[in-house]
Design a protein around this motif. Sequence first.
Motif, short mmCIF file in Angstrom:
data_model
loop_
_atom_site.label_atom_id
_atom_site.label_comp_id
_atom_site.label_asym_id
_atom_site.label_seq_id
_atom_site.Cartn_x
_atom_site.Cartn_y
_atom_site.Cartn_z
N MET A 1 0.83 -1.19 0.00
CA MET A 1 0.00 0.00 0.00
C MET A 1 0.87 1.24 0.00
O MET A 1 1.88 1.31 0.70
N PRO A 2 0.50 2.27 -0.81
CA PRO A 2 1.26 3.49 -0.78
C PRO A 2 1.05 4.24 0.51
O PRO A 2 0.08 4.02 1.23
N GLU A 3 1.97 5.15 0.81
CA GLU A 3 1.85 5.92 2.04
C GLU A 3 0.63 6.83 2.00
O GLU A 3 0.00 7.08 3.01
N SER A 4 0.30 7.34 0.82
CA SER A 4 -0.81 8.27 0.70
C SER A 4 -2.03 7.58 0.15
O SER A 4 -1.94 6.67 -0.67
N ASN A 5 -3.21 8.01 0.60
CA ASN A 5 -4.46 7.50 0.06
C ASN A 5 -4.99 8.38 -1.05
O ASN A 5 -6.10 8.14 -1.54
N PHE A 6 -4.24 9.40 -1.42
CA PHE A 6 -4.69 10.27 -2.51
C PHE A 6 -4.23 9.67 -3.84
O PHE A 6 -3.05 9.60 -4.13
N VAL A 7 -5.19 9.22 -4.63
CA VAL A 7 -4.93 8.61 -5.94
C VAL A 7 -5.69 9.42 -6.98
O VAL A 7 -6.92 9.54 -6.90
N ASP A 8 -4.98 10.00 -7.93
CA ASP A 8 -5.64 10.79 -8.96
C ASP A 8 -5.40 10.25 -10.37
O ASP A 8 -5.78 10.87 -11.34
N TYR A 9 -4.76 9.09 -10.49
CA TYR A 9 -4.57 8.41 -11.77
C TYR A 9 -4.98 6.95 -11.62
O TYR A 9 -4.54 6.27 -10.70
N VAL A 10 -5.82 6.47 -12.51
CA VAL A 10 -6.19 5.07 -12.52
C VAL A 10 -6.36 4.62 -13.97
O VAL A 10 -6.92 5.35 -14.79
N LYS A 11 -5.84 3.44 -14.26
CA LYS A 11 -6.01 2.84 -15.59
C LYS A 11 -6.74 1.52 -15.41
O LYS A 11 -6.28 0.64 -14.68
N ILE A 12 -7.89 1.37 -16.07
CA ILE A 12 -8.71 0.17 -15.89
C ILE A 12 -9.21 -0.31 -17.24
O ILE A 12 -9.28 0.45 -18.22
N LEU A 13 -9.56 -1.59 -17.28
CA LEU A 13 -10.14 -2.22 -18.46
C LEU A 13 -11.64 -2.36 -18.25
O LEU A 13 -12.08 -2.96 -17.27
N CYS A 14 -12.43 -1.82 -19.16
CA CYS A 14 -13.88 -1.88 -19.08
C CYS A 14 -14.43 -2.72 -20.23
O CYS A 14 -13.89 -2.69 -21.34
N ARG A 15 -15.50 -3.45 -19.94
CA ARG A 15 -16.09 -4.29 -20.97
C ARG A 15 -17.59 -4.35 -20.74
O ARG A 15 -18.06 -4.67 -19.64
N SER A 16 -18.36 -4.03 -21.76
CA SER A 16 -19.81 -4.12 -21.66
C SER A 16 -20.24 -5.57 -21.92
O SER A 16 -19.44 -6.42 -22.31
N GLY A 17 -21.53 -5.85 -21.71
CA GLY A 17 -22.04 -7.20 -21.91
C GLY A 17 -22.46 -7.43 -23.35
O GLY A 17 -22.92 -6.52 -24.04
N LYS A 18 -22.30 -8.66 -23.81
CA LYS A 18 -22.75 -9.01 -25.16
C LYS A 18 -24.24 -9.34 -25.13
O LYS A 18 -24.78 -9.80 -24.11
N GLY A 19 -24.90 -9.12 -26.24
CA GLY A 19 -26.31 -9.42 -26.33
C GLY A 19 -26.56 -10.91 -26.45
O GLY A 19 -25.78 -11.65 -27.05
N GLY A 20 -27.66 -11.37 -25.87
CA GLY A 20 -28.01 -12.79 -25.95
C GLY A 20 -28.52 -13.14 -27.34
O GLY A 20 -29.09 -12.30 -28.05
N ARG A 21 -28.33 -14.37 -27.75
CA ARG A 21 -28.77 -14.79 -29.08
C ARG A 21 -30.26 -15.10 -29.06
O ARG A 21 -30.84 -15.52 -28.05
N GLY A 22 -30.89 -14.89 -30.20
CA GLY A 22 -32.28 -15.26 -30.35
C GLY A 22 -32.44 -16.76 -30.47
O GLY A 22 -31.53 -17.47 -30.91
N SER A 23 -33.60 -17.25 -30.09
CA SER A 23 -33.86 -18.69 -30.09
C SER A 23 -34.45 -19.12 -31.42
O SER A 23 -35.33 -18.46 -31.97
N MET A 24 -33.96 -20.25 -31.96
CA MET A 24 -34.54 -20.88 -33.14
C MET A 24 -35.28 -22.12 -32.66
O MET A 24 -34.69 -23.17 -32.43
N HIS A 25 -36.57 -21.95 -32.45
CA HIS A 25 -37.36 -23.04 -31.89
C HIS A 25 -38.65 -23.21 -32.68
O HIS A 25 -39.31 -22.23 -33.01
N LEU A 26 -39.00 -24.46 -32.98
CA LEU A 26 -40.25 -24.78 -33.68
C LEU A 26 -41.16 -25.55 -32.74
O LEU A 26 -40.75 -26.54 -32.12
#
Length: 389
Positions: free
Chosen positions: A1-26
């Motif tokens: 842990m750093p000595e200071s709790n002041f953090v003003d730079y952050v680099k993160i990876l973000c990812r949204s969700g994929k859409g669900g597939r439609g159903s092929m049902h007879l």
Amino acid sequence: MPESNFVDYVKILCRSGKGGRGSMHLKHVKYNPNGGSDGGDGGRGGNVILRGNHNYWTLLHLKYERHIFAEHGGNGGKDKCHGTDGRDVYIDVPCGTVVYNAETGKYICDVTYDGQEIVLLKGGRGGLGNFQFRSATNQAPRYAQPGEPMQELTIILELKLLADVGLVGFPNAGKSTLVSALSNARPKIANYPFTTMEPSLGIVGYRDQRSFVMADIPGIIEGAAEGRGLGLRFLRHIERNSLLLFMVPGDTDDIRHEYDILLGELERFNPELLQKHRVLAVTKCDLLDEELIDMLRPTLPDDLPVVFISAVTSMGLDTLKDLLWAELNAESNKLQAVMAEDTLVHRDKDMTRFAEEMADEGADDDIEYIDVDDIDDLDDFEYEEDEEA
């Protein structure tokens, strides 16, 4: 842990969700052998949303949360069942956070007030089931849509403190002492350069229960705009201040020369800073007598208000607060603030210096990517039959 709790730079990876597939049902049941298509639609993928939160004042809560993923949408089902929508994920950030693309350094968005929500990455739409493709000539289509893919982005979150008055000065100019004298903030004070290693905020009380916020940043040295000292890392914290208070000690050989150096560093860092209202405070005046102060007045800049103060003896502090309050509430300053909100231009980030800044922060610039399941092959659909007893 750093000595200071002041953090003003952050680099993160973000990812949204994929859409669900439609159903092929007879549908094929005992009393309805030609029921036709009844495949439901897929659900929407979750969004990644930035949200301003005034309860946070640093990015410490995101420093070790390097991956933020939204939920995928559910697949459609038989009997026209719609897939579940993926849950959105919210990233709470302090007000004054600017977002950049970590790969290109391009400006993306800016979070400025509490409760503000910005959709950073939109989730994929769900695919349509085969029920949506039925027609008079094709009442049992054997195809459906796949869901839209997810979006992925590596971002840089950069905090720029919001304050009314920003203190600008060389190391040991008395900035921290002034903040401690005018407010209840207690920054570190010592008799050596760069005592202040992180910005600090103090609420200065004024008459009739009014107040304003004062920001103290680490000392600036000549060449700070090119990366010398700590100035490059913290100069951005005065970009959002309404008023700049320049502080030069009274025992300096040439007060005007030091003021010109500070002004030049701000101009090289961001020329728009010169448009802000400025006040010059000559500090440590308890070391000067009245005769010497009168001799110094003609040598000081005449294009801005000047006040002589001493935080130790409280000399001139009431005059300074009156002057700061008058400048903050001047019509020209209010008009300039309104115009800045409408025409604020964010510069793209210089990625050549970002690695050095992240190294100073003690953060690892590399992000470990987490493997996820590949999108299912949507071309092979299973033919299902329902049998009723």
